[in-house]
Structures are given as C-alpha cells and as structure tokens.
Design an enzyme around this catalytic site. Structure first.
Site, PDB file in Angstrom:
ATOM      1  N   HIS A  23     -14.841  -3.079   8.475  1.00  0.00           N
ATOM      2  CA  HIS A  23     -13.755  -3.746   7.751  1.00  0.00           C
ATOM      3  C   HIS A  23     -14.122  -5.173   7.376  1.00  0.00           C
ATOM      4  O   HIS A  23     -13.451  -5.805   6.576  1.00  0.00           O
ATOM      5  CB  HIS A  23     -12.477  -3.760   8.595  1.00  0.00           C
ATOM      6  CG  HIS A  23     -12.009  -2.377   8.936  1.00  0.00           C
ATOM      7  ND1 HIS A  23     -12.254  -1.797  10.156  1.00  0.00           N
ATOM      8  CD2 HIS A  23     -11.372  -1.454   8.195  1.00  0.00           C
ATOM      9  CE1 HIS A  23     -11.757  -0.568  10.150  1.00  0.00           C
ATOM     10  NE2 HIS A  23     -11.218  -0.337   8.979  1.00  0.00           N
ATOM     11  N   TRP A  31      -2.115  14.321   7.207  1.00  0.00           N
ATOM     12  CA  TRP A  31      -2.002  13.435   6.052  1.00  0.00           C
ATOM     13  C   TRP A  31      -1.410  14.130   4.837  1.00  0.00           C
ATOM     14  O   TRP A  31      -1.519  13.642   3.709  1.00  0.00           O
ATOM     15  CB  TRP A  31      -3.360  12.771   5.756  1.00  0.00           C
ATOM     16  CG  TRP A  31      -3.748  11.802   6.847  1.00  0.00           C
ATOM     17  CD1 TRP A  31      -2.981  11.407   7.902  1.00  0.00           C
ATOM     18  CD2 TRP A  31      -4.997  11.112   7.007  1.00  0.00           C
ATOM     19  NE1 TRP A  31      -3.669  10.523   8.701  1.00  0.00           N
ATOM     20  CE2 TRP A  31      -4.905  10.314   8.174  1.00  0.00           C
ATOM     21  CE3 TRP A  31      -6.190  11.073   6.271  1.00  0.00           C
ATOM     22  CZ2 TRP A  31      -5.947   9.505   8.631  1.00  0.00           C
ATOM     23  CZ3 TRP A  31      -7.244  10.265   6.723  1.00  0.00           C
ATOM     24  CH2 TRP A  31      -7.121   9.490   7.890  1.00  0.00           C
ATOM     25  N   ARG A  74       0.830  -1.212   0.000  1.00  0.00           N
ATOM     26  CA  ARG A  74       0.000   0.000   0.000  1.00  0.00           C
ATOM     27  C   ARG A  74       0.857   1.251   0.000  1.00  0.00           C
ATOM     28  O   ARG A  74       1.713   1.410   0.853  1.00  0.00           O
ATOM     29  CB  ARG A  74      -0.888   0.046   1.250  1.00  0.00           C
ATOM     30  CG  ARG A  74      -2.265  -0.522   1.064  1.00  0.00           C
ATOM     31  CD  ARG A  74      -3.155   0.413   0.307  1.00  0.00           C
ATOM     32  NE  ARG A  74      -3.298   1.707   0.959  1.00  0.00           N
ATOM     33  CZ  ARG A  74      -4.460   2.314   1.119  1.00  0.00           C
ATOM     34  NH1 ARG A  74      -5.561   1.752   0.715  1.00  0.00           N
ATOM     35  NH2 ARG A  74      -4.503   3.491   1.696  1.00  0.00           N
ATOM     36  N   CYS A  75       0.590   2.123  -0.961  1.00  0.00           N
ATOM     37  CA  CYS A  75       1.332   3.380  -1.010  1.00  0.00           C
ATOM     38  C   CYS A  75       0.358   4.546  -0.998  1.00  0.00           C
ATOM     39  O   CYS A  75      -0.774   4.406  -1.449  1.00  0.00           O
ATOM     40  CB  CYS A  75       2.149   3.455  -2.294  1.00  0.00           C
ATOM     41  SG  CYS A  75       3.324   2.109  -2.436  1.00  0.00           S
TER      42      CYS A  75
HETATM   43  N1  GLN Z   1     -16.368  10.561   6.276  1.00  0.00           N
HETATM   44  C1  GLN Z   1     -15.337   9.615   5.991  1.00  0.00           C
HETATM   45  C2  GLN Z   1     -15.967   8.353   5.411  1.00  0.00           C
HETATM   46  O1  GLN Z   1     -17.067   8.047   5.746  1.00  0.00           O
HETATM   47  C3  GLN Z   1     -14.587   9.249   7.251  1.00  0.00           C
HETATM   48  C4  GLN Z   1     -13.439   8.322   6.979  1.00  0.00           C
HETATM   49  C5  GLN Z   1     -12.531   8.101   8.172  1.00  0.00           C
HETATM   50  O2  GLN Z   1     -12.928   8.234   9.289  1.00  0.00           O
HETATM   51  N2  GLN Z   1     -11.324   7.704   7.961  1.00  0.00           N
HETATM   52  O3  GLN Z   1     -15.343   7.657   4.629  1.00  0.00           O
END
Ligand code: GLN
Ligand code: ZN
Length: 764
Positions: free
Chosen positions: A704, A571, A525-526
C-alpha cells in the site's frame, strides 16, 4: 393505521453524485459551498423519494460526507489530538480525520477504518483515550433534521447509539475500560435528544446493532443504565437492532424504558413469537421484514403471512420497515436499463424497497376488509415474480444441483491424494525450488494503457484479436521483467482482469451484473457487486489460454491465478433461495474444474486466492464453526482435483489468524501467502503456536505504500520469520498484489526482495 418507516437511505446518489462532488472538492475543482449544495440536493431528493414511496417516518441524520460513525465522533467532539485546533464543526476536519488530508489544514495520519459488522461498508474507528470528555460539538444531525422538517418531511432522526459508538471505538494510549467514558458520552446524547424535542421531533431511532453480538455482561448491563437515563427526554425512542436476532437479550431489551424496538426479522424470523409474548403493552414493535442487505424483490404475500399474528396482537403498535439501513443496497432499480424484463422483475433496490415497505403497511392496515385494488395487484405481482424466479431456467441447472448433492456421499473429493509431507517432496523435486523461494501475489501494475485497452475492448472500439494481442504483449513483458529480476515462481500479472471477482463472475452462468448498482464501501469508494442469481456453472475454461500463453514465454514455473469460492461468494450479492453454503459448493466445483484444466495445460503451480474467508465469519462465535466448515470444504474441493506434484497456493490479506488458525491449516494449501509486513511478523505467532505444517510466505513489504523496502529490512523480517517457522517452509513475497503500484517502484522493491532471499540462502 400501521406506521411504515425506513432506517436509512443510501447517500451516494443514483449516479454517485456525492462521490463525484466530494472528489472534485478534494481536488480543488469544486468550492465548499457547491459541495454543500450538492449534499443538500441529494438529501432533499432522497427524502422526497421516500415520502413519495408512501413511508410515514423518514430518517434524517443518515446522510454523511464520509461515514455515519465519524459523524458521531464529531458530534461528541471526539477529535484525536493530532488534529488539534481543528474545529469539529468544520467539514475539512471531517475529511482530515477520514483521509489524512483536506483542501485546508495540515495533513496528518488518518483515523483507522474497519468493516461495519458483517457488511462491506467501512466506518472510521473512533479513538478513545483515558479520561476523555465529550461535549456536543457538531450539530449536523440537528441541522439536517431542521432542513427536512422545513421541507415538510416527517423526520425521524437516526443516531448510532452511545453503546455501539463506544464499542466500535479503539483505546489509544494507556489502556482502560471504555465503559468509563459512557457517562460523558450519554450526557451529549441527552442534549441532542433534548434539542430534537425542542424541534417537535416525535420519534428518534437509536441504533444499537451491538445487541446482536456476543457482548460481555457489563456491556449488556450498561443498556439499562443508559436508556434509563435517556428516558426523561421528551422524544420517543425507537431502539433498533439489526444484522441478527436479539437471542439471549430479548427480555432485557423489551423491558428497557424506550417506546419501541426494531428487530431484524430477515436474519432471525424466529425471534418474533418470543417478542410478541414479552413486549410490554405500551411499546411499538418495528418489524424489519424487507431485507436491507440484498437486492431481491420481497415476496409481499409471504411477509404479510409472517406478520398476521403480530398485526392481530399489536394492531397499531406494529410498525413495518426494512431490516436495516438501505445503505447496503444500490439506489434505484429504474436505473438498470440493461436488464431484461424477467431479470428486472426479480430485484428491488433502495427505492423499490421503500415502496415494498409501504405496500406491506397499507395491506396490513386494510386488514381483512376489501383492499385497495392497486395494493392487491402489487402483492400478486410480487408473488408471481417470486414463483417465476423459483421455476426459471436461469436459476436452476439440474446438472449443477445433482453434482452438489453428490458431494455428500463423496469422502474423497475434498482430499488431495497424499498428505502434505509426501506432496511437498514431489513438488520440490519437480519444481526444483531453492530455499526461500520468491514469488508475487498475482497482479502487476495496471497501467493506464492496460485499462484503456480493456475499456476500448469493452466498448467495441477494439476487436477481440487486437485486444488479445495487446494483453499478451503485457503478459510477455511482465514475464520478462520477472525473469530479469530473478523471481522463482512467476505470474502472468492479471492485466486482463478488471476485478478479481467480476472477472470470474462474467464468465460464469448464474451471475447477473448491474450497470449502476453502486454501493458505498467507504468514503467516496463504491463497489458494484455481482449478483448470484442461480446455479453456477462454467460454460468454458476461464483462465487457461492466458496462463498457457504466459507459461510458453518462460522456462520458470508460472503460477495459475484464481479467485476462491468463498471470496467470490462474499463479494457478490448472494441468492436468497438457497443457502450461502450451497452457492459456495457450486463455485467450488466450478473452480475445481478450472484447476484441473490448468494442470492439464501444463501449469504446475496454482494459486486460489481467499482474502475474504475471515470477513465471511458470522457475527456470533457460536455460528463460526458451521461457516468455517463449509468455507474450508469449498476451498478443499476446489484445490483437490490435482496430482500431488501440483503445488496449490492460497493468499489471504488483512487477516488475523489467531482464532481461526486450525481452519486455515485444514485448508491444506501447500503454500499460503499472507499480509504480515506491517505486523512485524507478529501475525506468524499464531502459525508458530499451532505448529502450522505447510509452507508460508509472510509478506515482506507493504504494497500500500510507495516506499521501496531495503534489502536489510527484508532480511531482518525474514530472519524474524525463520525464528517462528522452519526456514525450509518459508517463501519470500510481498504482502499482496501489485496492481495499484508503478513499475519503477515495483522493480526496485522486488529486486531488493530477490537479493534478500539470495543472501538468506547463503547465510549458513
Ligand atoms: N491475486 C490478487 C492480486 O494479486 C490478490 C488480491 C487480493 O488478495 N485481494 O491482485
Ligand atoms: Zn492480498
């Protein structure tokens, strides 16, 4: 002569060759020998590139098929029992530990992964058990070093130190003190060093970045015994620390029986004088002066000034290097064809950083005598680029700078009009929300069609109008589905967003984007982080049209969806000419304007996502309060421009809250949604103990996993939640956004979630 070296080079390849080869191998499209060859090619290319840059010592052992910490676990034979019978020398064992599966062998639960210090790189967590014994199993480091030597490279093998490896490990099963394992671990390191000595390796770099943390006393003391033991090895050891200064441990570290110390002078330049005073006369000091964590071109002249005293006092015992491994920056700026000349002159990626180190070394070696004209020119070019940048219109926006300066005198800007209790009453009246209101975190499935449309638009194959129509169709569809499910607060679904930070960065002034600036995040993953190049401003509203369109499709409230200032900052590659705080406040003001515009457009619920608040924490606890203060203030500035009856949500995932709960509470969001389902609601304990005053939506299922949670399961979790938080303040929602899932499972899961919420409402 001043020795120059590098601590590690990015292994993915300028065009992500490693990622592509690995993924084809996993899919069964590439043979193992082809994969191995690709690795060999990349190593060779990277060594040659560093040699051509003029570096004297070149790292080996920094290559990894997945992760360098995992390499060490395999080297030590620390393979968890569930991979029993696996051969630690086998490539597929490595992949199974990292990902749970590989082209051969049984699939099993992968090892855990977590962030490497304060970077965005993730390592595979070593699993430690009581009484565990280690032995030299995987010899990649030896093989790769031999490979380099054969190619005429002056190899300096790099090892993650025994103490750092152990510190990063997690105890499984019966609890015990990890230091009990130290002896057995060090025995293996001893063997590895002996074998490297047999290969005529002169220097070995041992990375102990935990030296910059607040370590418990026993761990600090353990350094002496470990390095005493390793000193009989016939190689010279360069002990490397980075990502911070040595602080309280300087005296201990300089007196360890090693031959050299590497320190990070970009993060902590102030440690240099003390080091110069205390460094014993036979030791080398490697100065990490070229920043390995950012993409800015170094001002070489400034670095030379910084090192002049050190050079005078140490002479050849001064070495020059990047601050840390270059793993955290993209490979080659020459690959960036989209940047104009000015922009390009401001940056340096891994390859360019190696060249910078080399020039610094040459300039220092030349001392005060006449310098090589080529070196002189490189130094003056870098100085000119730095001063051009300082004055560039692209960097400075007077209005933005004034607005941030004015924040200091404004006591009100980070406060909502009324306290939460007053706001809540107004919000509940206006929004008419039931008990246990249901909502989602923002994104809905990013289907292949959506991604295709976005790509066609980007490539110019789809005109703007057709693109907007296509996205609106997605939004309408998403709204209708949520209405049918009976959700209370709807979202537009984020179909138009590729990435939650890039999407905003691209609409803001003060950002630049690379075409190829990939950095490894984990395994294959990049990520391609945006670069904050200057003062940040918003030429136009960013999300209003989409949110308004969504709201027009329904009479239910639609939540506006924004990424918060701290997350955008964390980020991205930050500026080096202003503090992180300054950029964060600028982002906060931009988002504040967007929030106010959303309210004005009729959006009554607005979510400002801050998943990165926790990962932005400094490595040392003493630095936490300062960071948290400006981080929370930034969020509050973004959130406080609206009326009391506008409901502000925030969302955080993968967070532990215990030690920062007071700051989370002081964000004063009306509603916070958090990831909790896998912790069985235990993450709520911190909120309960603190008597967190506002509303909370603890996630009720793990997004997930493709599994659909049952109604009973959700009820049970929410009942648990209601034992910790008064039910009037509870929301029901998934753990995180749903963009990686498919519609059928999303609808099934949300259907159960809504049913569970309904039954909870009627429970009493
Ligand atoms: N609003 C973003 C989503 O629903 C939140 C993503 C996150 O928390 N990383 O994808
Ligand atoms: Zn999330």
């Amino acid at each position: 002569m001043i020795t120059t070296h590098n601590l590690g080079f990015p292994r993915i390849g300028a065009n992500r060759e490693l990622k592509k080869a690995q993924e084809s191998y996993w899919r069964g499209e590439l043979s193992k020998s082809e994969l191995l060859e690709e690795g060999c090619r990349l190593r060779k290319r990277h060594w040659q590139l560093q040699k051509d840059a003029g570096l004297h010592l070149i790292p080996t052992g920094d290559f990894a098929w997945y992760d360098q910490v995992l390499n060490h676990s395999l080297m030590l034979g620390a393979v968890p029992e569930r991979f029993a019978e696996a051969d630690p020398g086998e490539l597929d064992t490595l992949f199974r530990m990292a990902r749970g599966r590989a082209p051969t062998g049984k699939s099993v639960a992968a090892c855990e992964m977590t962030k490497w210090f304060d970077t965005n790189y993730h390592y595979i967590v070593p699993e430690l058990t009581k009484g565990q014994q280690f032995k030299l199993c995987n010899t990649s480091i030896l093989d790769e070093t031999a490979e380099a030597i054969e190619q005429g490279i002056s190899a300096k093998p790099v090892l993650v130190g025994p103490l750092t490896w152990l510190w990063l490990g997690k105890v499984k099963g019966e609890s015990f003190d990890r230091l009990e394992l130290l002896d057995s671990v060090v025995e293996v390191y001893d063997k590895v060093l002996a074998k490297l000595a047999e290969m005529d390796v002169e220097w070995v770099q041992i990375d102990e970045p935990i030296l910059v943390l607040d370590l418990p006393l026993e761990w600090n003391q353990a350094f002496e015994s470990v390095y005493n033991r390793l000193q009989s090895c016939k190689v010279k050891i360069l002990l490397a620390s980075y990502f911070g200064g040595l602080n309280g441990t300087t005296t201990t570290v300089v007196n360890l029986p090693v031959d050299g110390i590497h320190v990070d002078l970009t993060r902590d330049p102030d440690q240099l004088p003390a080091l110069l005073d205390r460094l014993p006369a036979y030791k080398v000091l490697s100065a990490g002066v070229v920043n390995g964590r950012n993409i800015w071109r170094s001002d070489l002249k400034q670095i030379l000034q910084q090192l002049s005293d050190a050079e005078e006092r140490l002479g050849d015992r001064l070495w020059v290097a990047p601050s840390c491994s270059l793993l955290h920056v993209p490979v080659d700026l020459d690959n960036e064809t989209e940047f104009d000349h000015e922009l390009k002159s401001w940056f340096a990626f891994a390859k360019q950083k190696c060249e910078e180190v080399s020039v610094i070394g040459q300039a220092l070696t030349g001392g005060h005598q006449a310098q090589d004209p080529a070196v002189v020119k490189l130094i003056s070019d870098a100085e000119k680029a730095a001063s051009d940048r300082q004055q560039s219109q692209r960097v400075h926006n007077t209005l933005v700078e004034q607005r941030v300066a004015a924040l200091k005198g404004d006591q009100k800007i980070d406060h909502r009009h009324s306290p939460y209790a007053v706001r809540a009453k107004l919000q509940h009246e206006k929004l008419n929300q039931p008990e246990f209101p249901t909502t989602t975190i923002g994104s809905f499935p990013q289907t292949r069609e959506i991604r295709q449309k976005r790509m066609q638009f980007r490539k110019g194959e789809l005109d703007e109008q057709s693109y907007i129509a296509a996205m609106q169709e997605e939004i309408r569809n998403t709204i209708k589905r949520q209405e049918a499910l009976g959700l209370d607060v709807l979202v537009h679904g984020e179909a138009e967003r590729n990435d939650m930070v890039e999407y905003f960065g691209q609409q803001l002034d003060g950002f630049a984007f690379t075409a190829n600036g990939w950095v490894q995040s984990y395994g294959s993953r990049c990520v391609k982080p945006p670069i904050i190049i200057g003062d940040v401003s918003r030429p136009e509203p960013m999300t209003i049209a989409w949110s308004r369109y969504a709201q027009d499709q329904t009479s239910q409230p639609v939540k506006g969806m924004l990424t918060g200032p701290v997350t955008i900052l964390c980020w991205s590659f930050p500026r080096d000419d202003v503090s992180r705080e300054e950029s964060c406040l600028q982002l906060a003001l931009v988002l504040r304007d967007e929030v106010v515009d959303l309210e004005r457009a009729g959006i009554g619920v607005i979510q400002i996502d801050e998943p990165a608040i926790r990962e932005g924490l400094p490595l040392r606890k003493a630095d936490w309060p300062a960071y948290l203060e400006w981080a929370v203030k930034s969020f509050r500035i973004a959130a406080s421009g609206v009326k009391d009856e506008t409901q502000i949500h925030t969302h955080m995932c993968y967070s532990e809250f215990n030690d920062i709960i007071e700051y989370i509470a002081s964000m004063d969001a009306d509603v916070i949604t958090i990831e909790t389902s896998r912790s069985d609601m235990e993450l709520l304990d911190a909120f309960e103990e603190f008597e967190y005053p506002n509303e909370i939506g603890p996630g009720v299922y793990d997004i997930h996993s493709p599994n659909v949670p049952s109604i009973e399961w959700i009820q049970t979790l929410m009942t648990k939640a209601a034992q910790k938080i008064p039910k009037e303040r509870l929301w029901v929602n998934p753990d995180c956004g749903l963009k990686t899932r498919d519609w059928p499972e999303v609808e099934a899961a949300l259907n159960n979630m809504v049913e569970a919420a309904k039954s909870l409402r009627h429970a009493d």
